[in-house]
Design an enzyme around this catalytic site. Structure first.
Site: not given
Ligand SMILES: NC(=O)c1ccc[n+]([C@@H]2O[C@H](COP(=O)([O-])OP(=O)(O)OC[C@H]3O[C@@H](n4cnc5c(N)ncnc54)[C@H](OP(=O)(O)O)[C@@H]3O)[C@@H](O)[C@H]2O)c1
Length: 277
Positions: A49, A54, A79, A112
């Site tokens: 994930d 990120y 996302k 998100h």
């Protein structure tokens, strides 16, 4: 049937998603993330994930490619970030994430956060991506009942999952959303299942863990699985990645599940979508 590290849930469009995944939020971009993902895949994880925000999609993609595991056997989620809402922006953001991952397609693409404004337009673009086969499932994250009601009033495709913060410390806080998702056939994914580490020394939890001869982290992950939540604990440490997957050789009694549920304190370790209109 006994659950294993590769047991899957069947999403509302028939796609199978492993119940246990590795989260990579705050896994530093570069070698550290790549090694964590490679190790997880080596010991049997089949679900990763990540998210654009990120900053490590590239490392996740590299690890999946280098693992030697057939693409079709690994489930990868990413996302769409808040600045990328809107129809055209979504198509562009998807193309970029897909390119960074370099895995041909994305298994699950999520919104998100329920940013007010363009989120319905965003969903329309996600439906197009799905229909073109660029991703295998689409879903949302941090959606509460009112965000889901709005979406379900307008969508063609019902989201396959809703990824929200879930642990014994906030389950009752999110119960209404959990029940709503279940009624609509939307699977729940539990993020920050280890409370980002904050509650791992809570004496109540430590006591339950010692009763089962397990660690507090393992109790929290097993708790999520027994609630039928897809669960995505994060670690960059080999010993913990392994520990977090050793949750298929015991089960928590119904009494202790209820006791764990009572730990609720409306905990939010990240951002709370409660006040997002
Ligand atoms: N959709 C969203 O808005 C959203 C928000 C937050 C998270 N997520 C997703 O959910 C995943 C998990 O959530 P999270 O990263 O927020 O937190 P988490 O998984 O609850 O906790 C991660 C923290 O616990 C530590 N840890 C991991 N295993 C441990 C163990 N066995 N014993 C002790 N400490 C342990 C990790 O440190 P080390 O790495 O040093 O081991 C890290 O500091 C994320 O990585 C991300 O993929 C999504």
């Amino acid at each position: 049937m006994e659950m294993t590290i590769q047991s899957t849930a069947r999403l509302n469009n028939g796609v199978e998603i492993p119940f246990l995944g590795l989260g990579v939020f705050q896994s530093p971009p570069g070698d550290m993330t790549k090694k964590a993902v490679l190790y997880a895949l080596e010991i049997g994880y089949r679900h990763i994930d990540t998210a654009k925000i990120y900053g490590n999609e590239q490392d996740v993609g590299q690890a999946v490619r280098e693992s030697g595991i057939p693409r079709s056997e690994v489930f990868v989620t990413t996302k769409l970030w808040n600045q990328d809402h809107g129809y055209d922006a979504t198509l562009r953001a998807f193309a970029k994430s897909n390119q960074k991952l370099g895995l041909d397609y994305i298994d699950l693409y999520l919104i998100h956060w329920p940013v007010k404004g363009l989120r319905l337009e965003t969903w329309r673009a996600m439906e197009v991506l799905l229909s073109e086969g660029k991703c295998r499932a689409i879903g949302v994250s941090n959606y509460l009942v009112r965000h889901l009601e709005e979406l379900l009033d307008h969508c063609t495709v019902i989201p396959a999952v809703n990824q929200i913060e879930l642990s014994p410390y906030n389950y009752l806080y999110r119960k209404e959303t959990v029940d709503y998702c279940r009624a609509k056939g939307i699977w729940l994914e539990a993020y920050s299942p280890l409370t980002k580490g904050e509650k791992l020394t809570d004496p109540k939890l430590v006591k339950i863990a010692s009763k089962y001869g397990k660690t507090p982290a393992q109790i929290l992950i097993r708790w999520a699985l027994q609630h039928q939540f897809i669960v995505i604990p994060k670690s960059v440490r080999r010993d913990r990645i392994r520990e977090n997957a050793q949750v298929f050789d015991f089960s928590i009694s119904p009494e202790d599940m209820a006791y764990l549920d009572s730990f609720n304190e409306n905990l939010t370790t990240g951002w709370d979508p409660t006040n997002v209109p």
